[in-house]
Design a protein around this motif. Sequence first.
Motif, short mmCIF file in Angstrom:
data_model
loop_
_atom_site.label_atom_id
_atom_site.label_comp_id
_atom_site.label_asym_id
_atom_site.label_seq_id
_atom_site.Cartn_x
_atom_site.Cartn_y
_atom_site.Cartn_z
N GLU A 4 4.46 7.30 -0.56
CA GLU A 4 3.16 7.56 0.20
C GLU A 4 2.57 6.44 0.65
N THR A 5 2.49 6.41 2.16
CA THR A 5 1.67 5.15 2.65
C THR A 5 0.43 5.68 3.43
N GLU A 6 -0.77 5.39 3.13
CA GLU A 6 -1.75 5.97 3.70
C GLU A 6 -1.76 7.20 4.09
N GLY A 7 -1.56 8.04 3.04
CA GLY A 7 -1.52 9.70 3.24
C GLY A 7 -0.30 10.26 3.89
N LYS A 8 0.59 9.31 4.04
CA LYS A 8 1.78 10.01 4.69
C LYS A 8 3.01 9.99 3.92
N GLN A 9 3.73 10.87 3.70
CA GLN A 9 5.03 10.58 2.68
C GLN A 9 6.16 10.62 3.58
N LYS A 35 0.91 -1.26 -0.14
CA LYS A 35 -0.11 0.07 0.09
C LYS A 35 0.93 1.23 -0.10
N THR A 36 1.80 1.23 -0.84
CA THR A 36 2.93 2.32 -0.95
C THR A 36 3.14 2.75 -2.19
N CYS A 89 6.05 8.23 -5.37
CA CYS A 89 5.59 9.65 -5.99
C CYS A 89 6.64 10.16 -6.66
#
Length: 166
Positions: free
Chosen positions: A130-135, A107-108, A111
Amino acid sequence: MVKKVAVIGAGVSGLSSLKCCLDEDLEPTCFERSNDFGGLWKFAETPKDGMTRVYRSLVTNVCKEMSCYSDFPYQEDYPNFMDHEKFWEYLREFAEHFDLLKYIRFKTNVCSVTKRPDFSETGQWDVVTETEGKQDRAVFDAVMVCTGQFLSPHLPLESYSGVSQH
């Protein structure tokens, strides 16, 4: 110093790339945008991620002796030509046998991959994920792009007169 390698994609080539990195005493990190390995071989009735996938009735058209990894032959009881489930099972056996799953960040999304300012001296790359909205940003000595050739369809419709592009 151990070289760090970013492997983008955990399909057939991504898994083998992980193993090759480990064979060479490199430190791989694999980035997979979906929640599982196998790439297009991971069947989904209705893929939600926009990825191309195998279809339900798919059977390989290459015999097992010609489609296995050179250092991991199929089990004897595998059929000569496999359906997608059996082939994915083979990928799972390969990944588990060589303990590859712990190197995959699921799930990554990747970018960007850019040369570092000192690339001409170091050969290093900046990789932003980016993983679950976190860069996250990390530095790698090498990058292996294993996203496959079937990610985005190429339809040269302009080459054929009378074909609608709708």
